[in-house]
Design a protein around this motif. Structure first.
Motif, PDB file in Angstrom:
ATOM      1  N   THR A   6      26.189  13.625 -69.199  1.00 55.08           N
ATOM      2  CA  THR A   6      25.341  12.483 -68.911  1.00 55.08           C
ATOM      3  C   THR A   6      24.798  11.945 -70.221  1.00 55.08           C
ATOM      4  O   THR A   6      24.160  12.664 -70.975  1.00 55.08           O
ATOM      5  CB  THR A   6      24.190  12.882 -67.973  1.00 55.08           C
ATOM      6  N   VAL A   7      25.069  10.670 -70.484  1.00 54.36           N
ATOM      7  CA  VAL A   7      24.695  10.061 -71.753  1.00 54.36           C
ATOM      8  C   VAL A   7      23.336   9.390 -71.679  1.00 54.36           C
ATOM      9  O   VAL A   7      22.502   9.563 -72.543  1.00 54.36           O
ATOM     10  CB  VAL A   7      25.776   9.028 -72.173  1.00 54.36           C
ATOM     11  N   ALA A   8      23.095   8.624 -70.630  1.00 55.45           N
ATOM     12  CA  ALA A   8      21.886   7.792 -70.576  1.00 55.45           C
ATOM     13  C   ALA A   8      21.152   7.980 -69.263  1.00 55.45           C
ATOM     14  O   ALA A   8      20.975   7.044 -68.510  1.00 55.45           O
ATOM     15  CB  ALA A   8      22.263   6.333 -70.775  1.00 55.45           C
ATOM     16  N   ALA A   9      20.728   9.187 -68.971  1.00 56.32           N
ATOM     17  CA  ALA A   9      20.015   9.440 -67.723  1.00 56.32           C
ATOM     18  C   ALA A   9      18.605   8.870 -67.793  1.00 56.32           C
ATOM     19  O   ALA A   9      17.977   8.863 -68.842  1.00 56.32           O
ATOM     20  CB  ALA A   9      19.961  10.936 -67.438  1.00 56.32           C
ATOM     21  N   LYS A  10      18.148   8.395 -66.650  1.00 62.01           N
ATOM     22  CA  LYS A  10      16.807   7.815 -66.547  1.00 62.01           C
ATOM     23  C   LYS A  10      16.242   8.235 -65.201  1.00 62.01           C
ATOM     24  O   LYS A  10      16.911   8.128 -64.188  1.00 62.01           O
ATOM     25  CB  LYS A  10      16.922   6.291 -66.627  1.00 62.01           C
TER      26      LYS A  10
END
Length: 159
Positions: A6-10
């Motif tokens: 996961t690169v850009a989890a928010k």
């Protein structure tokens, strides 16, 4: 086979609110930002710090935190926004390997956006989603054409 990272989890938090306008005013002040999307029954704040997708879903009849599963609660659902469908599927596979029951919703229109997502429910019934936004800022539909834009698991469920 290597696991997708996961690169850009928010984080994602969705609340039911009684009065959308009052809630928007409160959260504008709390977060010191304007919502990025507002519809007649929905608002979305996209915060950079902390990284948070925070949404408000107007449900005038909702109550305080439920004492029984039949009463609506303020918390709608929780989630993790990721950058791709592959990340959604990788998280779903990890959840399944860990023994969690999951439910997929692909190419679903929810929260005025087209999304791919998977859901899991915690022991207390709280719904968690992992999702990617495929297309955002979809227009509102006439009231009679939609039941709700609440974005809760029971609204988007296809079964």
């Amino acid at each position: 086979m290597s696991e997708v990272q996961t690169v850009a989890a928010k984080a994602h938090i969705a609340l039911h609110v009684r009065d959308l306008a009052r809630s928007i005013d409160f959260y504008r002040k709390l977060f010191a930002v304007q919502p990025v999307k507002v519809r007649r029954d929905y608002a979305k704040f996209d915060l950079a710090q902390p990284a948070l997708n925070f949404t408000l879903n107007e449900s005038p009849a909702h109550g305080s935190p439920a004492s029984s599963s039949s009463e609506p609660r303020s918390l709608s659902h929780l989630g993790i926004q990721v950058a791709s469908t592959n990340e959604v599927l990788a998280m779903r596979d990890r959840w399944k390997r860990a023994g969690l029951d999951t439910r997929d919703e692909m190419k679903i229109e929810c929260c005025y956006a087209s999304q791919d997502k998977t859901w899991a429910r915690d022991p207390d019934g709280n719904e968690w989603e992992v999702f990617v936004i495929l297309e955002d800022h979809l227009p509102e539909k006439p009231v009679e054409a939609e039941a709700s834009a609440c974005c809760a698991p029971e609204c988007c469920a296809s079964d």
